[in-house]
Design a protein around this motif. Structure first.
Motif, PDB file in Angstrom:
ATOM      1  N   THR A  30      48.096  42.137  27.196  1.00  0.00           N
ATOM      2  CA  THR A  30      49.346  42.436  26.492  1.00  0.00           C
ATOM      3  C   THR A  30      50.400  43.006  27.436  1.00  0.00           C
ATOM      4  O   THR A  30      51.256  42.282  27.921  1.00  0.00           O
ATOM      5  N   SER A  31      50.338  44.299  27.723  1.00  0.00           N
ATOM      6  CA  SER A  31      51.425  44.937  28.463  1.00  0.00           C
ATOM      7  C   SER A  31      51.433  44.594  29.944  1.00  0.00           C
ATOM      8  O   SER A  31      52.490  44.633  30.586  1.00  0.00           O
ATOM      9  N   SER A  32      50.286  44.250  30.534  1.00  0.00           N
ATOM     10  CA  SER A  32      50.264  43.940  31.968  1.00  0.00           C
ATOM     11  C   SER A  32      50.771  42.533  32.261  1.00  0.00           C
ATOM     12  O   SER A  32      51.613  42.323  33.132  1.00  0.00           O
ATOM     13  N   LEU A  33      50.250  41.551  31.521  1.00  0.00           N
ATOM     14  CA  LEU A  33      50.572  40.148  31.805  1.00  0.00           C
ATOM     15  C   LEU A  33      51.399  39.475  30.713  1.00  0.00           C
ATOM     16  O   LEU A  33      52.126  38.514  31.015  1.00  0.00           O
ATOM     17  N   THR A  34      51.308  39.898  29.502  1.00  0.00           N
ATOM     18  CA  THR A  34      51.765  39.270  28.253  1.00  0.00           C
ATOM     19  C   THR A  34      50.721  38.241  27.816  1.00  0.00           C
ATOM     20  O   THR A  34      50.050  37.607  28.659  1.00  0.00           O
ATOM     21  N   PRO A  35      50.549  38.046  26.515  1.00  0.00           N
ATOM     22  CA  PRO A  35      49.575  37.061  26.028  1.00  0.00           C
ATOM     23  C   PRO A  35      49.870  35.649  26.520  1.00  0.00           C
ATOM     24  O   PRO A  35      48.937  34.862  26.752  1.00  0.00           O
ATOM     25  N   LEU A  36      51.153  35.325  26.686  1.00  0.00           N
ATOM     26  CA  LEU A  36      51.509  33.978  27.126  1.00  0.00           C
ATOM     27  C   LEU A  36      51.020  33.712  28.544  1.00  0.00           C
ATOM     28  O   LEU A  36      50.405  32.672  28.821  1.00  0.00           O
ATOM     29  N   LEU A  37      51.288  34.630  29.456  1.00  0.00           N
ATOM     30  CA  LEU A  37      50.840  34.448  30.834  1.00  0.00           C
ATOM     31  C   LEU A  37      49.321  34.422  30.907  1.00  0.00           C
ATOM     32  O   LEU A  37      48.736  33.605  31.638  1.00  0.00           O
ATOM     33  N   PHE A  38      48.675  35.275  30.142  1.00  0.00           N
ATOM     34  CA  PHE A  38      47.209  35.291  30.155  1.00  0.00           C
ATOM     35  C   PHE A  38      46.658  33.949  29.662  1.00  0.00           C
ATOM     36  O   PHE A  38      45.727  33.389  30.253  1.00  0.00           O
ATOM     37  N   TRP A  85      37.389  33.493  44.051  1.00  0.00           N
ATOM     38  CA  TRP A  85      36.629  34.556  44.701  1.00  0.00           C
ATOM     39  C   TRP A  85      37.371  35.890  44.617  1.00  0.00           C
ATOM     40  O   TRP A  85      36.754  36.943  44.407  1.00  0.00           O
ATOM     41  N   TRP A  86      38.664  35.851  44.794  1.00  0.00           N
ATOM     42  CA  TRP A  86      39.461  37.071  44.671  1.00  0.00           C
ATOM     43  C   TRP A  86      39.377  37.610  43.239  1.00  0.00           C
ATOM     44  O   TRP A  86      39.227  38.819  43.018  1.00  0.00           O
ATOM     45  N   LEU A  87      39.453  36.696  42.271  1.00  0.00           N
ATOM     46  CA  LEU A  87      39.343  37.103  40.868  1.00  0.00           C
ATOM     47  C   LEU A  87      37.972  37.708  40.580  1.00  0.00           C
ATOM     48  O   LEU A  87      37.869  38.744  39.912  1.00  0.00           O
ATOM     49  N   LEU A 126      45.552  41.361  39.549  1.00  0.00           N
ATOM     50  CA  LEU A 126      45.427  40.277  38.575  1.00  0.00           C
ATOM     51  C   LEU A 126      46.738  39.523  38.399  1.00  0.00           C
ATOM     52  O   LEU A 126      46.729  38.370  37.941  1.00  0.00           O
ATOM     53  N   VAL A 127      47.865  40.146  38.752  1.00  0.00           N
ATOM     54  CA  VAL A 127      49.162  39.505  38.535  1.00  0.00           C
ATOM     55  C   VAL A 127      49.317  38.255  39.399  1.00  0.00           C
ATOM     56  O   VAL A 127      49.607  37.165  38.866  1.00  0.00           O
ATOM     57  N   PRO A 128      49.161  38.309  40.738  1.00  0.00           N
ATOM     58  CA  PRO A 128      49.291  37.068  41.507  1.00  0.00           C
ATOM     59  C   PRO A 128      48.228  36.039  41.149  1.00  0.00           C
ATOM     60  O   PRO A 128      48.504  34.821  41.203  1.00  0.00           O
ATOM     61  N   LEU A 129      47.038  36.490  40.785  1.00  0.00           N
ATOM     62  CA  LEU A 129      45.990  35.547  40.402  1.00  0.00           C
ATOM     63  C   LEU A 129      46.358  34.831  39.107  1.00  0.00           C
ATOM     64  O   LEU A 129      46.280  33.594  39.023  1.00  0.00           O
ATOM     65  N   ALA A 130      46.783  35.603  38.096  1.00  0.00           N
ATOM     66  CA  ALA A 130      47.189  34.984  36.833  1.00  0.00           C
ATOM     67  C   ALA A 130      48.395  34.080  37.041  1.00  0.00           C
ATOM     68  O   ALA A 130      48.477  32.990  36.453  1.00  0.00           O
ATOM     69  N   ALA A 131      49.338  34.518  37.890  1.00  0.00           N
ATOM     70  CA  ALA A 131      50.535  33.709  38.141  1.00  0.00           C
ATOM     71  C   ALA A 131      50.175  32.382  38.796  1.00  0.00           C
ATOM     72  O   ALA A 131      50.708  31.323  38.423  1.00  0.00           O
ATOM     73  N   ALA A 132      49.269  32.413  39.766  1.00  0.00           N
ATOM     74  CA  ALA A 132      48.869  31.176  40.449  1.00  0.00           C
ATOM     75  C   ALA A 132      48.180  30.221  39.487  1.00  0.00           C
ATOM     76  O   ALA A 132      48.484  29.013  39.450  1.00  0.00           O
TER      77      ALA A 132
END
Length: 494
Positions: A271-279, A300-302, A325-331
């Motif tokens: 929710t507040s870190s990534l938003t449900p949409l990005l997740f 592996w980073w994840l 988790l932000v760059p990983l989720a973004a990628a």
């Protein structure tokens, strides 16, 4: 498009850049800011970071490599003490990471995925707020991303400049924030799997099998990346052992917690870190990426990050620990968007879908990010400024502040949290006797003022014997809705 996204991302982080340290993470930023100002006022003793809540002791503590507060202290010499000086460092490091993150994702997933990934990375709520906070997390993550990119360049063409750039940047990343060592999972994967998997030219005729880097180069890389951190964190541990309050930042975080604890962290991430949409987009992207491709460096980073969240369960009560988790989720989300776009042939539908997706994510990110900016510690700053105005310069303060040092930072006074145990905040009292005992110990150590904020003033009603004791040993100096300040009588006076 990437340049435009980058410019907007930096501009967003400059909003309220001079905001006082009164937001959701006030206590962490106030500690870093106090270390910076103590460097500035008490001498530039780089190896001995100094906090404000050790009372009559110097207050040296064990921390991560204090390059950020040290640089801020140098800037204070030129421009004076301002919040923007501390905050701007995170903005600069974030801006430096943008082109390298874009190039990293572009090489693995393509230009469309990289553009979307850069957009998500730039405007994920957790990254927006952390990227303008006086904290080491974004600088450390930025250096790790750049170091990983240069490592790939070295694997591909064996140029020494990329080798040393990567090793030094990874080393600085770990020095600034120890959990950045998790980037080693990606580096290990690339080292073992990438040369054969992608037909990369061998680094040297001395390679152990003609494809992988020679062991002596890997040993040198590990030495450059890890040895400085080992030396520094051993020194920081020794400082914490030697000096009151014997505090090592991050100590006690390695604890596996209950399932409900991790469920709370998971909800926070989605929710507040990534938003449900990005997740959701990241989940899609994770499933559609080729399992045998270089994309596995993100896997592996994840995996290392998830393991870290589990093992350091108690430490992950702090939301900024999930920043990797932000760059990983973004990628992954970028890869998902590129995959979905490839299935849409009509240009108008593709453009309309892109606009709708960007707008939806922007709206969700805005709503989540604004909650981080709430001035939850405003009364602590107000109390601190009042103490600065009404108390002698060398006064020692007792602050019932729920462990938030913002009072001390803005008061420019030393003191103790209340309650405290060997200098460390010890929570709410169990009874009046405990409060009286603590305050008498601190009075004998030189405490001359006591402050309650609106979050702790209830003590005066709940602990009746303590309130009576305070009436006999202190005088009410200032009473406002946000705080109350008492002048304590000397320990011999009754």
């Amino acid at each position: 498009m990437a340049i435009a996204i980058g410019v907007m991302a930096v501009a967003v982080r400059l909003i309220a850049i001079n905001q006082p340290y009164i937001d959701n993470w006030s206590w962490r930023q106030s500690d870093v800011a106090a270390i910076a100002r103590n460097h500035y006022e008490n001498g530039f003793h780089f190896a001995y970071p100094q906090i404000d809540w050790a009372g009559d002791a110097p207050g040296y503590v064990g921390t991560e490599f204090p390059i950020l507060p040290f640089l801020a202290a140098i800037c204070y010499k030129l421009a004076g003490v301002h919040e923007w000086i501390g905050r701007i460092q995170a903005v600069i490091f974030f801006a430096a990471s943008l082109p390298f993150f874009f190039l990293l994702v572009r090489e693995i997933f393509g230009v469309v995925a990289a553009t979307w990934a850069l957009f998500f990375y730039s405007f994920a709520p957790l990254n927006i707020f952390t990227g303008r906070s006086f904290m080491p997390d974004v600088p450390s993550l930025s250096l790790a991303i750049i170091g990983l990119y240069f490592f790939l360049r070295w694997i591909e063409n064996a140029e020494k400049r990329f080798f040393f750039a990567s090793a030094i940047l990874i080393s600085l990343s770990i020095l600034i924030k120890l959990p950045s060592v998790l980037i080693g999972a990606s580096i290990a994967y690339v080292t073992v799997a990438a040369p054969k998997a992608f037909g990369v030219a061998p680094l040297s005729k001395n390679s152990c099998d003609g494809h992988r880097p020679p062991l002596q180069l890997l040993a040198l890389f590990a030495t450059i990346a890890l040895l400085p951190s080992a030396i520094w964190y051993w020194h920081a541990y020794e400082v914490a052992q030697k000096f009151y309050p014997h505090h090592f930042f991050g100590a006690g975080g390695i604890q596996i917690m209950s399932a409900s604890w991790y469920w709370k962290i998971a909800k926070q991430i989605t929710t507040s870190s990534l938003t449900p949409l990005l997740f959701g987009l990241a989940l899609v992207g994770g499933f559609v990426t080729r399992p045998g491709a270089l994309a596995r460096l993100f896997h592996w980073w994840l995996a290392a990050t998830v393991l870290f969240i589990i093992v350091v369960g108690y430490g992950n009560r702090h939301q900024w620990y999930q920043l990797p988790l932000v760059p990983l989720a973004a990628a992954y989300a970028g890869a998902g968007c590129a995959f979905a776009g490839s299935k849409i042939s009509a240009t108008k539908i593709k453009v309309a879908s892109s606009i709708f997706l960007a707008g939806s994510f922007g709206w969700l990110a805005y709503n989540s990010a604004t909650s981080f900016y709430r001035p939850v510690a405003a009364e602590l700053r107000d109390a601190g400024l009042e103490l600065k105005r009404t108390t002698p310069e060398n006064s020692l303060i007792i602050a019932a502040d729920n462990g938030d040092p913002t009072v001390f930072y803005y008061a420019q006074r030393k003191g103790w949290h209340f309650l405290e145990k060997e200098g460390i905040y010890d929570g709410n009292p169990s009874n009046s006797e405990q409060v009286i005992t603590d305050i008498e110990i601190l009075r004998k150590r030189g405490a001359s003022y006591l402050v309650f904020t609106k979050n702790t003033v209830w003590w005066l009603d709940y602990y009746g014997a303590f309130a009576q004791h305070l009436d006999q040993t202190a005088a009410l100096l200032v009473a406002k809705p946000q705080f109350k300040i008492y002048r304590l009588a000397p320990p011999t006076a009754r």
